[in-house]
Design an enzyme around this catalytic site. Sequence first.
Site, PDB file in Angstrom:
ATOM      1  N   HIS A 187      -3.270  -5.909   2.205  1.00  0.00           N
ATOM      2  CA  HIS A 187      -2.985  -6.096   3.626  1.00  0.00           C
ATOM      3  C   HIS A 187      -3.692  -7.402   4.000  1.00  0.00           C
ATOM      4  O   HIS A 187      -4.077  -8.179   3.170  1.00  0.00           O
ATOM      5  CB  HIS A 187      -3.624  -4.970   4.457  1.00  0.00           C
ATOM      6  CG  HIS A 187      -3.114  -3.614   4.184  1.00  0.00           C
ATOM      7  ND1 HIS A 187      -2.052  -3.079   4.854  1.00  0.00           N
ATOM      8  CD2 HIS A 187      -3.555  -2.636   3.359  1.00  0.00           C
ATOM      9  CE1 HIS A 187      -1.852  -1.834   4.461  1.00  0.00           C
ATOM     10  NE2 HIS A 187      -2.745  -1.540   3.548  1.00  0.00           N
ATOM     11  N   CYS A 216       0.809  -1.224   0.000  1.00  0.00           N
ATOM     12  CA  CYS A 216       0.000   0.000   0.000  1.00  0.00           C
ATOM     13  C   CYS A 216       0.847   1.281   0.000  1.00  0.00           C
ATOM     14  O   CYS A 216       1.418   1.610  -1.026  1.00  0.00           O
ATOM     15  CB  CYS A 216      -0.981  -0.060   1.166  1.00  0.00           C
ATOM     16  SG  CYS A 216      -2.433   0.954   0.868  1.00  0.00           S
ATOM     17  N   ARG A 253     -12.409   6.020  -1.464  1.00  0.00           N
ATOM     18  CA  ARG A 253     -11.434   4.995  -1.092  1.00  0.00           C
ATOM     19  C   ARG A 253     -11.918   3.633  -1.584  1.00  0.00           C
ATOM     20  O   ARG A 253     -13.120   3.365  -1.599  1.00  0.00           O
ATOM     21  CB  ARG A 253     -11.258   4.946   0.434  1.00  0.00           C
ATOM     22  CG  ARG A 253     -10.767   6.229   1.042  1.00  0.00           C
ATOM     23  CD  ARG A 253     -10.398   6.038   2.497  1.00  0.00           C
ATOM     24  NE  ARG A 253      -9.172   5.263   2.655  1.00  0.00           N
ATOM     25  CZ  ARG A 253      -7.952   5.767   2.500  1.00  0.00           C
ATOM     26  NH1 ARG A 253      -7.797   7.041   2.207  1.00  0.00           N
ATOM     27  NH2 ARG A 253      -6.892   5.012   2.657  1.00  0.00           N
TER      28      ARG A 253
HETATM   29  N1  GLN Z   1      -1.846   6.933   0.788  1.00  0.00           N
HETATM   30  C1  GLN Z   1      -2.447   5.653   0.793  1.00  0.00           C
HETATM   31  C2  GLN Z   1      -3.835   5.706   0.121  1.00  0.00           C
HETATM   32  O1  GLN Z   1      -3.894   5.625  -1.069  1.00  0.00           O
HETATM   33  C3  GLN Z   1      -2.410   5.006   2.108  1.00  0.00           C
HETATM   34  C4  GLN Z   1      -3.185   3.715   2.225  1.00  0.00           C
HETATM   35  C5  GLN Z   1      -2.614   2.568   3.029  1.00  0.00           C
HETATM   36  O2  GLN Z   1      -1.410   2.366   3.213  1.00  0.00           O
HETATM   37  N2  GLN Z   1      -3.526   1.747   3.540  1.00  0.00           N
HETATM   38  O3  GLN Z   1      -4.864   5.840   0.745  1.00  0.00           O
END
Ligand code: GLN
Length: 246
Positions: free
Chosen positions: A194, A96, A129
Amino acid sequence: MEHRSLTIGHLFPDLLNLYGDRGNILTLQNRLLWRGFGVETVTFEKDTPLSFEGLDLVFLGGGSDREQLLVCQQLHRYREELAKFVESGGVLVAVCSGYQLLGRTFQSHGEIIEGLSLLDIYTEEGENRFIGNVVITTEIMGTPLQIVGFENHSGRTYIGNHAPFGQVISGSGNNGADGTCGVVYKNVLGTYLHGPLLPKNPQLADYLLQQAFMRKYGEPVGLISLHDRAEQEAHAYALNRFLHQS
Ligand code: GLN
């Protein structure tokens, strides 16, 4: 007692450790110890001097935008060493935030941030998101394998000519549009997954260990089968649940 061993470098666990990312380290350690191999884990926290010398496998987890910026600033100072590690076949798993900052640029609250440019990829910020469970199919181990995980990111990553880690079956992956998830370059595995990723996907964990052994000793080691019933059950449960929720 098997005399061969690996050294794992865990980068910034104090800053990047979302959704059980440390479980990936525990998985790698235990899968070595259970087979009688040696393992040492070196942890590099914020503001501690970083060295890739002697490391076989490096892990960089995920975190919030703030932590991502701090890590990126620190890693810029070690860019050449990290590039040398990558180009010499060092195994690098980046999740991520850690994955995004390996690219040319990523965005944070509208600002374009210069990444490490170890990979020719870039990340833009999206309006919403991508949150939820993911199933992908990967062929990095030769035959197709389904990988399960969890994603939470606003970034949309575009990997250009790089090979993806896999194709999305369920979930959003790199950008929610092109069906790719993650990236593979030499022994770098960049991913949005994750979960943590490796406990639920033990074949992937073993693949990464074998890549590290091959680089270190110039030949594969015998990785005896482990009693992976719990891991396989977790994998099967996730697969079943995630595929049926979409
Ligand atoms: N900057 C990242 C995003 O796109 C962070 C996300 C993450 O590590 N879970 O939201």
